[in-house]
Design an enzyme around this catalytic site. Structure first.
Site, short mmCIF file in Angstrom:
data_model
loop_
_atom_site.label_atom_id
_atom_site.label_comp_id
_atom_site.label_asym_id
_atom_site.label_seq_id
_atom_site.Cartn_x
_atom_site.Cartn_y
_atom_site.Cartn_z
N TRP A 134 0.88 -1.18 0.00
CA TRP A 134 0.00 0.00 0.00
C TRP A 134 0.92 1.23 0.00
CZ3 TRP A 134 -1.85 2.97 4.70
CH2 TRP A 134 -2.92 3.80 4.38
N ASP A 215 -0.11 -4.85 9.77
CA ASP A 215 -1.20 -3.98 9.36
C ASP A 215 -2.39 -4.88 9.02
OD1 ASP A 215 -2.85 -2.04 8.36
OD2 ASP A 215 -1.55 -1.44 6.70
N LYS A 250 -13.47 -0.89 6.79
CA LYS A 250 -14.09 -1.81 5.83
C LYS A 250 -15.03 -2.77 6.55
CE LYS A 250 -10.10 -0.46 3.88
NZ LYS A 250 -9.84 0.45 2.83
C1 LMR Z 1 -7.10 1.40 -0.38
O1 LMR Z 1 -5.99 0.83 -0.44
O2 LMR Z 1 -7.78 1.62 -1.38
C2 LMR Z 1 -7.65 1.79 0.96
O3 LMR Z 1 -6.80 1.37 1.96
C3 LMR Z 1 -8.00 3.22 1.05
C4 LMR Z 1 -6.82 4.13 1.12
O4 LMR Z 1 -6.80 4.95 2.03
O5 LMR Z 1 -5.92 4.05 0.30
#
Ligand code: LMR
Length: 400
Positions: A134, A215, A250
């Site tokens: 991420w 996480d 979520k």
């Molecule tokens: C995502 O990866 O789409 C979610 O975790 C929302 C975000 O804040 O990026």
């Protein structure tokens, strides 16, 4: 001459920037499969029944809107602990878990990053994230002063984890280096470690004296609430100093309420008190205290056995709908062409599919088809439904 004269335009966020672009797109048949938000079969972000019930009960109380303490709502924090571990687990029984309510999972990562940065201020360890991860992981830890590197993770050939390469990389790391791990539903790839791999990794982390920071933003979206916390148990039972960032954005469909928590596994009740005091200091310096309403909703539901069960059921419905969409999406994609076999998507866990589509294909999908996916090829399966799934699959087939 303005003092801001030399301010450069920041690049768009790879996820939130596309959400903004999507909103501005005038096309009526546009489809948004970018951000990790679950939408129901009618394309609507649901308000869970348990949330409606908790809201009604909280409104009826008409409590004043006072500040929460720095660590947040204590009933909520205790419920979080019981969700991550069970009541009888030694970290809870021995009062060794330091938990503070945070602004979503992002806030938990930020408070944890600041805490670790203070702890090691004379000699900052390196933070290692999965390749890919991420995007915000890197920004958060860089923002707290750390150097961020990436460990090998995703294996494009198999669509799974290249565990051997990950282990080889970890073997080279010095003591106290920090590993950011996705407890379940890896974002963006959906490729998770299995139980044997988590166990082996925990042993290696112990030998190398590394620090695991887990996480968990998608608890309940892979196999179930308890099953998805397995990695946390394995790491904790190995006697490691685990940090856990969790989120209810979520799993309770409470995105805008920013409901999360940071928990730190310590070795004694006394150590827990000291760690908690430091986490509170980090909260104070960032935003003083967390918002109250979302945590009150989650705390209300989780501390009531009937509502808690109802939540498990609603979460299970969401999980099953995503599984069904995953199966159908693969069938539609594979039926319509012979260039690429998309079957690997079925093995991925959670809200996303890492489709293997390129940046050029993602751009083409956006401009020519009105279909929004991330430039990395990540697709939010949780936003597919009976109305848009065929359109989405056909659009993808067109750009292959
Ligand atoms: C995502 O990866 O789409 C979610 O975790 C929302 C975000 O804040 O990026």
């Amino acid at each position: 001459m303005s003092v801001f004269n030399d301010v450069v335009l920041a690049p768009d966020d790879p996820i939130l920037g596309l959400v903004e672009k999507f909103k501005q797109d005038p096309r009526e048949d546009k489809i948004n499969l970018t951000i990790g938000i679950y939408a129901d079969e009618n394309g609507k972000v649901p308000v869970l029944n348990v949330v409606k019930k908790a809201q009604a009960a909280l409104f009826a109380e008409e409590k004043p809107h006072i500040y929460l303490p720095m660590h947040g709502l204590q009933t909520y924090n205790l419920s979080v602990q019981r969700l991550l571990f069970q009541e009888h687990h030694s970290v809870i029984a021995e009062n060794r878990l330091a938990t503070v309510q945070t602004l979503g999972g992002t806030g938990a990562l930020k408070v944890g990053a600041d805490f670790l940065s203070q702890l090691f201020k004379d000699k900052l360890p390196t933070v290692h994230v999965s390749d890919p991860t991420w995007d915000n992981h890197k920004a958060i830890f860089k923002g707290a002063g750390f150097t961020v590197k990436a460990y090998p993770y995703f294996d494009e050939a198999t669509g799974g984890v290249n565990f051997e390469a990950m282990v080889d990389y970890c073997k080279t790391l010095p003591k106290n280096d920090i590993l950011i791990l996705h407890a379940c539903c890896h974002n963006p790839t959906g490729a998770d470690l299995n139980e044997a791999q988590w166990t082996a990794l925990a042993q290696l982390i112990k030998e190398k004296e590394l620090i695991p920071f887990l996480d968990m933003a998608y608890q309940g979206f892979a196999k179930g609430v308890e099953e998805d916390a397995k990695a946390i148990h394995i790491m904790t039972n190995a006697g490691l100093p685990v940090l856990i960032a969790n989120s209810f954005s979520k799993s309770f469909s409470l995105y805008g309420e920013r409901v999360g928590a940071l928990s730190v596994v310590t070795t004694s009740s006394d150590e827990q008190v000291r760690v908690t005091s430091q986490l509170k200091k980090m909260v104070r310096a960032n935003y003083s205290s967390p918002p109250a309403f979302g945590a009150a909703i989650v705390g209300h539901v989780l501390s009531n056995p009937t509502l808690r069960q109802e939540w498990f059921d609603e979460l299970s419905e969401m999980r099953q709908r995503i599984h069904a969409m995953r199966e159908k999406f693969v069938a539609l994609l594979n039926q319509g062409q012979t260039k690429k076999d998309f079957s690997f998507i079925k093995a991925q866990q959670g809200m996303f599919s890492y489709s293997g589509l390129t940046k050029a294909q993602a751009e083409k999908l956006r401009s020519e088809e009105g279909l929004y996916i991330l430039d990395t090829g990540r697709i939010c399966i949780a936003a597919l439904n009976e109305y848009n799934i065929t359109l989405a699959a056909h659009a993808i087939i067109k750009v292959l």
